[in-house]
Design an enzyme around this catalytic site. Structure first.
Site, PDB file in Angstrom:
ATOM      1  N   GLU A 312     -26.929  24.706  -5.212  1.00 58.77           N
ATOM      2  CA  GLU A 312     -27.493  24.193  -6.465  1.00 58.77           C
ATOM      3  C   GLU A 312     -27.794  22.697  -6.366  1.00 58.77           C
ATOM      4  O   GLU A 312     -27.464  21.918  -7.254  1.00 58.77           O
ATOM      5  CB  GLU A 312     -26.541  24.482  -7.636  1.00 58.77           C
ATOM      6  CG  GLU A 312     -26.324  25.968  -7.854  1.00 58.77           C
ATOM      7  CD  GLU A 312     -25.467  26.309  -9.069  1.00 58.77           C
ATOM      8  OE1 GLU A 312     -24.634  25.480  -9.472  1.00 58.77           O
ATOM      9  OE2 GLU A 312     -25.654  27.419  -9.619  1.00 58.77           O
ATOM     10  N   ASP A 386     -21.818  35.270 -10.390  1.00 57.92           N
ATOM     11  CA  ASP A 386     -21.341  34.041 -11.028  1.00 57.92           C
ATOM     12  C   ASP A 386     -20.547  34.308 -12.299  1.00 57.92           C
ATOM     13  O   ASP A 386     -21.087  34.154 -13.395  1.00 57.92           O
ATOM     14  CB  ASP A 386     -22.551  33.150 -11.351  1.00 57.92           C
ATOM     15  CG  ASP A 386     -22.134  31.741 -11.704  1.00 57.92           C
ATOM     16  OD1 ASP A 386     -20.951  31.417 -11.513  1.00 57.92           O
ATOM     17  OD2 ASP A 386     -22.990  30.966 -12.156  1.00 57.92           O
ATOM     18  N   GLU A 414     -17.828  30.272 -19.652  1.00 61.89           N
ATOM     19  CA  GLU A 414     -19.261  29.967 -19.543  1.00 61.89           C
ATOM     20  C   GLU A 414     -20.143  31.151 -19.927  1.00 61.89           C
ATOM     21  O   GLU A 414     -21.148  30.982 -20.608  1.00 61.89           O
ATOM     22  CB  GLU A 414     -19.558  29.519 -18.107  1.00 61.89           C
ATOM     23  CG  GLU A 414     -21.035  29.281 -17.845  1.00 61.89           C
ATOM     24  CD  GLU A 414     -21.330  28.893 -16.395  1.00 61.89           C
ATOM     25  OE1 GLU A 414     -20.391  28.730 -15.599  1.00 61.89           O
ATOM     26  OE2 GLU A 414     -22.523  28.757 -16.077  1.00 61.89           O
TER      27      GLU A 414
END
Ligand code: GCW
Length: 725
Positions: A312, A386, A414
């Protein structure tokens, strides 16, 4: 309700200030709530033995244990003074190690203590000098501290002290919180305010809260804290910041906690003035060696680094055509002189690689097995994408026999409703740990990879991405504290049950009343599955809102990176929905052991909770329920949203049995969760309906707004957003 500003339970505070009548129940005390025990008989029984503490020798860690016991006992016993000195007239609580305590040494415990290592403890009832006693014995001071916290848990859950015989030692060596905290105090994916670390005022101002953080961690066996975000900033490695880090390390040390940092791979260039960060360049190696030596002058027990590299947008060894092993080893070599370790993350995937994202970490790391220095662990997220509400276990577990692997769980929610949704995550952790990799035949569970027993690795670890911020109640949602708690308990012993942990946490945090324990345990244990249903049923994944991941966003497409869109993952079309990861598709399944594959490869065999993870399934496919896939999808979304209403009803029935402040707080959060579950349900059903072209099954409530309404919702200020580096 006005918040009564009273003494907080901090170690440094006056011990006398624990009075639940003054204490606002704002969640600050976490699970360490030392209020007077209601039953006089039990109080008298505990007091007869425990109000005489015997600690024959002092040390910073033993003092921490003694202080905690004093605060706890004084509160629980209703203010009775706890004396520290000799065995009392009716008994005593004796703590120490054979080398610090002549009494303990005289008990000849070597056989009992032999298996308990540096951190284990033996807590038992016995008679000493004719007096009833409870002994907390360990090989090392830190074991005594953990034993003290075990005894406190025991008292907080109102168990007897007459027949204590508890031996416990951690199965995992490094039990570490990973804070994704930035130097400006924002927290990536943080939903509980700003960072606890007040970098600006450190090292001179030590917020008393740092002590409470350390106490809370020690109470559940967490022994490491990575202070900074894996999307890291090299400034943390400069001297002014190292002084701040050292101040935190000094606070944490008596609680058995070592600090770790994240290392930005390009630091030699960014703060070192070098022209390269190539790990094989001698000047770079020398730079890291000196930098690491410098860190140890400030923090002699520094734990080491966590590194996110070539992921990322973070820099890494591949910028110089070197491998992850080359990168990890340059740091590991310098750290090894000081017993430090590297936790090198396997969370790598690249939009430019034309391969299923779920396969990329395995492809990258499998060829590197055995090439890492002995003080390197590869840190692998529980699943291959993820931190989704449900993922199969990561195929790297068991695939690197020559390399220690530690698992990374995400405590911060998240993808699970931020700090607004009540989701108890222990069942998610356990689902991963209890999965069978079959790499060495049946019974090759993920937890055996993690505790090192499968391949005989001594270096073991478990990382939890922290859900902690500076909000008064630490984690935002009162129930989010249970995810911090259960992470610690499971890292200590991966075989602990989700139910037992939930019950223990409820008793310590809310109440010992059987009805409260039963109702809250039911809610907690059902909550993760409920969330899966209203967010991502049947194996759907990564269909959250763009970038911030708040709320539903199955329509997300046409972004700069395909692997950050939702359509990449659900692949809905007029025929069906789901990501084909069988041989006909991306063949991601081939990364698992041959024994694992048949369960998922054939559509008919595939457990329905993983169906759309592994298969692209026609809308009219017949499910086990007899419904078509489309109907089942609608039913699951409805069942999820309806179940949140059940959670609300169950909670509301406890009014009066829970303190008013936390009752009202959770009640309003459940209201939000309920609304958001309906939001998820309606938007996903309406969106997927544009592909299935089938009606919403009869009997299910129809959405009251059109899809366009949901698609237009914008949340530019959703919390926890990724920093734009
Ligand atoms: O889940 C993704 C998050 C990023 C995070 C990344 C990672 C720290 O969206 O915010 O960055 O994972 O784990 O590195």
């Amino acid at each position: 309700m006005t918040r009564i500003s009273v003494c907080r339970i901090i170690l440094v505070a006056s011990l006398a200030c624990i009075d639940s009548r003054l204490m606002a129940e704002d969640g600050y005390r976490l699970w360490l709530r030392y209020d007077r025990i209601e039953s006089v008989a039990l109080r008298t029984e505990y007091a007869s033995v425990l109000k005489y503490l015997v600690l024959e020798k002092k040390s910073p860690v033993l003092n921490a244990a003694e202080n905690e016991l004093k605060i706890a006992l004084q509160g629980l016993l209703g203010g009775e003074p706890v004396s520290v000195g000799d065995i009392g007239e009716s008994g005593a609580l004796i703590l120490g190690t054979p080398s610090t305590s002549p009494i303990i040494s005289s008990l000849k415990l070597s056989a009992e203590l032999k298996q308990l290592g540096d951190e284990g403890y033996y807590v038992f009832s016995t008679t000493i000098k004719g007096k009833r006693s409870v002994v907390i014995a360990a090989n090392k001071d830190v074991g005594v501290l953990y034993g003290a916290f075990h005894l406190i848990r025991h008292l907080l859950t109102r168990q007897n002290i007459q027949t204590l015989a508890i031996k416990s030692a951690p199965r995992i060596r490094h039990r570490i919180l990973n804070h994704w905290d930035n130097l400006d105090r924002t927290v990536e994916r943080g939903y509980a305010g700003f960072s606890l670390w007040d970098w600006h005022k450190l090292p001179d101002y030590i917020d008393p809260r740092y002590y409470d953080y350390a106490r809370a961690n020690a109470s559940i066996g967490i022994n490491g804290s990575v202070l900074t975000n894996v999307n890291s900033n090299a400034q943390i490695l400069t001297e002014p910041y190292l002084l701040k880090v050292a101040a935190l390390a000094d606070v944490f040390r008596p609680y058995g906690i070592r600090v770790y940092l994240t290392a930005r791979f390009s630091a030699p260039v960014e703060i070192g003035g070098l022209s390269t960060a190539d790990p094989l360049d001698p000047t770079v190696k020398e730079w890291w060696r000196k930098k690491i030596d410098e860190i140890y002058t400030h923090v002699p027990d520094f734990g080491g680094f966590v590194v996110k590299a070539n992921s990322e947008g973070q820099p890494g060894p591949q910028n110089y055509e070197r491998t992850h092993a080359d990168g990890a080893n340059v740091l590991a070599e310098a750290l090894s002189a000081h017993n430090g370790i590297v936790m090198w993350r396997a969370f790598v995937y690249d939009n430019k690689v034309p391969e299923d994202r779920a396969k990329q970490a395995y492809n990258e790391f499998k060829p590197l097995d055995g090439k890492f220095n002995t003080n390197v662990m590869i840190q692998v997220k529980n699943g291959p994408i993820d931190f989704q509400p449900r993922e199969p276990f990561h195929p790297l577990f068991g695939a690197l026999p020559g390399t220690p692997i530690n698992v990374e769980f995400q405590l911060t929610q998240e993808y699970l409703g931020f700090a607004t949704h009540l989701v108890y995550l222990a069942p998610l952790f356990k689902e991963c740990l209890d999965a069978d990799t079959y790499v060495k035949g049946k019974g090759s569970f993920v937890y055996k990879v993690i505790d090192g027993s499968l391949e005989n690795h001594a270096l073991t670890g478990m990382a939890g991405v922290a859900n902690i911020g500076n909000e008064r109640n630490w984690c935002g949602h009162p129930f989010a504290q249970s995810n911090w708690f259960s992470f610690g308990r499971i890292a200590w012993d991966p075989s602990s049950s989700s139910q037992a942990i939930a019950e223990e946490w409820i008793r310590m945090t809310f109440s010992n009343q059987p009805e409260v324990v039963k109702t809250l345990a039911e809610i907690m244990l059902a909550s993760r599955e409920i969330t899966v249903k209203y967010m991502t049923p049947l194996g759907l994944h990564h269909i959250m809102g763009w970038d911030h991941h708040y709320g539903p966003g199955p329509w997300i497409k046409d972004k700069p990176r395909a692997d950050w869109t939702s359509v990449y993952y659900h692949k809905a079309d007029s025929i069906g929905i789901g990501f084909d990861r069988t041989k006909k598709g991306s063949a991601a399944l081939d990364q698992y052991a041959p024994e694992v594959r048949p369960t998922f490869e054939a559509l008919e065999n595939c457990p329905e909770e993983y169906l759309l993870w592994f298969h692209h399934v026609p809308w009219d496919y017949k499910m086990k329920s007899g419904r078509t896939l489309w109907e089942e999808l609608c039913h699951q979304y409805h069942a999820g949203a309806d179940s949140v209403k059940w959670m609300q009803r169950s909670w509301n029935a406890l009014e009066g049995k829970i303190d008013a402040e936390r009752f009202a707080h959770v009640k309003s959060l459940l209201d939000i969760q309920s609304r958001e579950a309906v939001w998820w349900r309606n938007s996903c059903i309406l969106y997927f309906k544009t592909f299935s072209n089938m009606p919403i099954p009869v009997g299910l409530e129809k959405p009251d707004k059109p899809l366009s309404y949901y698609e237009k919702l914008q949340f530019p200020f959703a919390p926890g957003i990724r920093p734009k580096w």
